[in-house]
Design an enzyme around this catalytic site. Sequence first.
Site, PDB file in Angstrom:
ATOM      1  N   CYS A   1      -3.165  31.653  -2.603  1.00 22.09           N
ATOM      2  CA  CYS A   1      -1.831  31.198  -2.214  1.00 22.09           C
ATOM      3  C   CYS A   1      -1.874  30.107  -1.164  1.00 22.09           C
ATOM      4  O   CYS A   1      -0.844  29.706  -0.638  1.00 22.09           O
ATOM      5  CB  CYS A   1      -0.970  32.363  -1.748  1.00 22.09           C
ATOM      6  SG  CYS A   1      -1.598  33.139  -0.258  1.00 22.09           S
TER       7      CYS A   1
ATOM      8  N   HIS B   1       0.825  -1.197   0.000  1.00 18.12           N
ATOM      9  CA  HIS B   1       0.000   0.000   0.000  1.00 18.12           C
ATOM     10  C   HIS B   1       0.868   1.260   0.000  1.00 18.12           C
ATOM     11  O   HIS B   1       0.695   2.156  -0.832  1.00 18.12           O
ATOM     12  CB  HIS B   1      -0.908  -0.039   1.230  1.00 18.12           C
ATOM     13  CG  HIS B   1      -1.799   1.147   1.356  1.00 18.12           C
ATOM     14  ND1 HIS B   1      -1.457   2.244   2.113  1.00 18.12           N
ATOM     15  CD2 HIS B   1      -2.990   1.434   0.796  1.00 18.12           C
ATOM     16  CE1 HIS B   1      -2.422   3.132   2.027  1.00 18.12           C
ATOM     17  NE2 HIS B   1      -3.363   2.666   1.237  1.00 18.12           N
TER      18      HIS B   1
END
Length: 852
Positions: free
Chosen positions: A803, A427
């Site tokens: 931002c 995983h």
Amino acid sequence: MQQDTIYPPVTLITVDAPMSPSVHGGRAKCLQRLIRLEMPVPTTVALSFDAVRGIAQGQMPDLKQVLAPFGPDPLLSVRPSSEDPDWGGPGAILNIGMTDARHAEMCARMGEAEATAIYLRFIQSYAVHVARLDPEVFDIPEHPTGANLRVALDAYEYEMDEAFPQDPACQLAEVLRSMARAWDGTSARLLRQAKGAPANAGLGLVVQAMALGVGPGECGSGVIQFIDEATGGQRIKGRYLAQSQGREALGAGTGAMFLTRDPRGPSVEETQPEVFEALTRFGEICRTRLREEMQIEFTIEDGKIAILDAVRVPRSSRAAVRVAVALADDGIIAREEAVMRVDPAALSEMLHRQVDPTAPRDRITSGIAASPGAASGRIVFTANDAQASAARSEPCVLVRWETSPEDIRGMHAAQAVLTMRGGITSHAAVIGRGLGLPCVVGASDLTIDRKKKRLIAPDGRSFAEGDVITVDGTSGDILAGEAPMIEAALDEEFRALLAWADEFRDIGVRANADTPADAQTARNFKAQGIGLCRTEHMFFEGDRLVVMREMIFADSQTERRAVLDRLLPMQRADFAALFEIMQGKPVCIRLFDPPLHEFLPVDKAGMRDLAEQLGLALADVNARVEALSEYNPMLGMRGVRLGLTYPEIYDMQARAIFEATVEASASGAPVVPEIMIPLVSAMREVEIVKTRIDAVAAAVKAETGAEFDYRLGVMVETPRACLRAADIAEHAAFLSFGTNDLTQMTYGLSRDDAGRFMSAYVKAHVYEEDPFHTLDIDGVGELLSMAAERGRAGRPEVILSVCGEHGGSRSAIDFCRKQGFDYVSCSPFRVPLARLSAAQLAIADRLELNIS
Ligand code: PEP
Ligand code: MG
């Protein structure tokens, strides 16, 4: 129904038969293209998605019609044809139509061994893939003798209680049924959905006359491609195996022949120059007419070539970029199409920092190098801690025995992942590669002491939570401390593709960069400026942290001024370095926004260190930490609130910015700094700060005799600032949305604590996604668009941007484009992805495609 009229369930593939990839699949459509290009494709019939769905439900199409084009004694293959070849499908079955009678006829014509080998192969694949019998029972014998054939036929009869079917139509029906059903199997469905296939993706099947590759004269089969799938460079690759079928040549190792001249053995180029010439010609035709690098599967039957299939060469990300650029450079596709062909996520593989190979390595141990690139960070042992660390903008390495889906959000938040268990397909490895996150798995000689929260190395060294290590996902090494890195090198094609992307892009892309190293990365990735420099991050390290703490601990203005005098030259040098690196491009510097708790020691040892550093008694430090600690630091004395309470702090920063501006402009391109005020919630805050900063600018101009401009803007990250954007914009040249805090405050959801329940929330579809990862268009997005509208009402020319961490994602860029924002700003490594995504969105808009 209507589709059935245009596209019948069974179609003989001819030059002008009505065919579509969304009805018959990519392979069938590609075969039609090859036929149109006059390639020697054996007779092929396509079954539509609807026909195959019907077969899975027990409605067999008219088999007479399917078989008619193949004559009285058909020998056939069936291959899957999904809409996108990447979605897979059941394996091909060859030699359908082999019966005892056909075998006898072929023995006489081509020799017993050859005919028997073909029959045996068919029995084996039919028994295993159609009748679903045990593969071990039907191992292909080494010698294709009559006795072995009898054994296989008897085994089939024994297992099935009936003789091996001797009617080609009945064989074909069973093959079609088993392939149609396999497509509906759970694992097939999950696999293709993981590759982006819709839940109702269809499967087409192509039934093709066998071109045998076995028999008298020159017979064989092979695969040829014209690029190197790892680098994308032009190179003929593939193998040919005499007397073989399908893709056997590729698995035949040294037994197979090379295609081009090769010192290691004979080649098709030498032994069959006409065949080689024809194959290279077909390759060139595919490249120019199908506008793609194809891998061609072919057979030779008594010296005659047949083209059975052509698929897009599976390739690495680097090769994908190189091929797209080469096709455009050769005028085969437009630049616009080259830009559309590369998946922005794939770029991340090419973008990784590596540990400097010339630097000394303090190796703790090594494991399996599972995802390339290297990163350093503080050790954390849980996904929640990784998220909390990311929320504090503190790079971390997530260390786990192994990871599970529960950990995905933590992995997103970490700079690198290290596991003790697992292999290359575990995983952690799969997800790490998917995220472009450096990852080492299976470092089995490390142990975790859960209670003490320590990582124990094989040599007995122990590393505490918070200690910095480096994960080198390229070599598999785990290193103590922060290793020196070299930045990702962009090859020429990568640069070319992104330069083309920039031609189509209609929104700016800047980088969030706090240090000269970040700025250099931003510059290398052609960011159009720095959209956010978090100035407090310049003080996270070593000696500087002490000075920062001294400032925080100062209990009088005089004391604070003294510390600020020491900070001034440091800041000036920082800003001058940023300006120099960015060479006149805009640099947006955010004034201090330190949630104080990030700079205070949290444990006894930290307090003691601080007492030593500041020359204070431990009790004094304790008392001051207590006095400064807040119940809710993220909503406390942060940002502009600190700036207004202790104005000398922002005065110092403004002075450092202006002095650096004068310095950098004298030696390089003129600099127009942008100064951003964080955490604003009221217009008056902006007015007050602006007045002081204007005064500092005037003072620096008077002192230096230099002229410069600057822009003052506001970071919009509180809901109130969104609501009051019109007033605020009157005093601000730009508004930059800090979507991290804005998400936190819009949801009333702590950035530091949301990890605890986020998985449960997403699982229960309370939120479709973690809003700190994926911009919440419905809620936060509405605030943004409202603020944009109000901001423009207050100042029509106001510059708008995002931002927060969302800035680099395709969905946020899509949103910002639609709102007419000027730019997005994201972490430097996401800049290339953002440039490409933005270009693709602009192109898609123009072509009216939906890709967001
Ligand atoms: C924000 O809040 O979105 C942001 C960019 O600032 P920070 O993450 O430093 O709070
Ligand atoms: Mg913020």
